[in-house]
Design an enzyme around this catalytic site. Structure first.
Site, PDB file in Angstrom:
ATOM      1  N   ARG A   1       0.831  -1.207   0.000  1.00 26.29           N
ATOM      2  CA  ARG A   1       0.000   0.000   0.000  1.00 26.29           C
ATOM      3  C   ARG A   1       0.862   1.252   0.000  1.00 26.29           C
ATOM      4  NH1 ARG A   1      -2.851   1.347   4.376  1.00 26.29           N
ATOM      5  NH2 ARG A   1      -4.303   2.668   3.238  1.00 26.29           N
TER       6      ARG A   1
ATOM      7  N   LYS B   1       5.409  -8.309  11.024  1.00 27.95           N
ATOM      8  CA  LYS B   1       4.479  -8.445   9.902  1.00 27.95           C
ATOM      9  C   LYS B   1       4.694  -9.771   9.180  1.00 27.95           C
ATOM     10  CE  LYS B   1       2.825  -5.803   5.907  1.00 27.95           C
ATOM     11  NZ  LYS B   1       2.824  -4.470   5.275  1.00 27.95           N
TER      12      LYS B   1
ATOM     13  N   ARG C   1      -0.442   3.080  12.559  1.00 28.47           N
ATOM     14  CA  ARG C   1       0.659   2.479  13.312  1.00 28.47           C
ATOM     15  C   ARG C   1       0.239   2.317  14.763  1.00 28.47           C
ATOM     16  NH1 ARG C   1       5.745   6.059  10.888  1.00 28.47           N
ATOM     17  NH2 ARG C   1       5.346   5.555   8.689  1.00 28.47           N
TER      18      ARG C   1
END
Length: 325
Positions: free
Chosen positions: A122, A187, A322
């Site tokens: 993204r 992640k 975040r």
């Protein structure tokens, strides 16, 4: 198939092969073998050379295999798969399918690559895509409606990926709005959904999934955030091809139902995996950074955040999220 890739398929077993044997199998000289081995090293793969034994990869590779991927997809979902493209190298699997969509490719066309040279997530972020280690997968889907009616599609895709992890026996991951799979270590996967078409319909969506399967240490040094891979999370070795097939199976199943019933049927499942609700967060907007506390998602899939004691609502296209300690 290029000579380099033919050589790589021989070396993928992780065993030693002499230069002479490699040359005989490929019908080329030992000097040509050495030239291609150098090129393979240039792809970021660790080729070991031992006098008297030959050459091998430091770690075996499981290369993409159409038959093994198809075998991991249930028959009803296999019937919805129009085409399966496997590539040695692409700039981006999403870019490939966006082009194929413009050429008239059918919905249900899937594309995977061993390596991406211009992988992205993204907001144009680079997606590190080493050869033969992780999954770089995109799926083209066509909808009769316009893009504005597909709100929350990336959330439904997140649900599909969580189902895949559960089927593969992988635990410890959850969802970070709008489209990341994360766990405590970092992640694990990201989703990039790109749409094109008329405002009133029809439209196409290219759904890209980047999933860390077994990240090589050298490639990991280029990642600018904490990460984790399936190899670290799983209690057993996982086949890349099985993982690819399982993801395609669950993606297709979710997309079929999403097209029929929309996001609503996936909201509870998404909320069950929400790792952000109740957490302090920072919201990076085009012209500001806001701090607040996340309070889940609304029925359209928008993020809800308390900012200075006031409830605010944010759509996925306008903000980067975040979590803060």
């Amino acid at each position: 198939m290029t000579m380099r890739y033919r050589l790589l398929r021989i070396l993928a077993d992780g065993r030693f092969h002499s230069g002479q044997d490699l040359g005989s199998l490929l019908g080329i000289s030992r000097a040509a073998v050495w030239k291609h081995l150098k090129a393979i090293r240039g792809m970021g793969l660790d080729v070991q050379a031992v006098r008297g034994r030959g050459y091998r990869l430091a770690e075996p590779l499981e290369l993409l295999d159409e038959a093994r991927i198809i075998a991991a997809i249930s028959q009803p979902m296999r019937d919805r798969l129009s085409a399966l493209e496997l590539h040695t190298e692409l700039g981006s699997t999403n870019d490939r399918l966006r082009q194929r969509a413009r050429e008239g490719a059918a919905g249900g066309t899937a594309c995977l690559a061993e390596r991406q040279t211009a992988g992205r997530g993204r907001r144009g972020r680079r997606w590190v895509s080493p050869f033969g280690s992780n999954l770089y997968l995109s799926l083209l889907w066509r909808f009769p409606c316009g893009p504005a009616q597909l709100g929350g599609l990336s959330l439904a895709v997140g649900v599909a990926l969580m189902r895949s992890l559960r089927s593969l026996g992988v635990e410890g991951a959850g969802l970070k709005w709008p489209n990341d799979l994360i766990c405590r270590q970092g992640k694990l996967a990201g989703v990039l959904v790109e749409m094109a078409g008329e405002s009133a319909g029809p439209c196409s969506a290219v759904i890209g999934v980047g999933l860390n399967v077994r990240m090589p240490p050298d490639a990991a040094s280029a990642i600018d955030q904490p990460w984790v891979d399936l190899h670290r999370l799983s209690h057993r070795p996982l086949s890349r091809n099985q993982v690819a097939g399982q993801i395609l199976n669950d993606l297709i199943e979710v997309l079929v139902r999403y097209e029929q019933e929309g996001l609503a049927v996936f909201l509870d499942e998404w909320r069950d995996h929400d790792l952000v609700a109740g957490r302090a967060v920072q919201l990076h907007l085009p012209d500001a950074v806001l701090a607040g506390r996340a309070s889940g998602i609304d029925d359209s899939g928008a993020l809800l955040v308390q900012v200075d004691g006031q409830p605010r609502r944010f759509a996925s296209g306008e903000v980067s999220l975040r979590m803060t300690p």
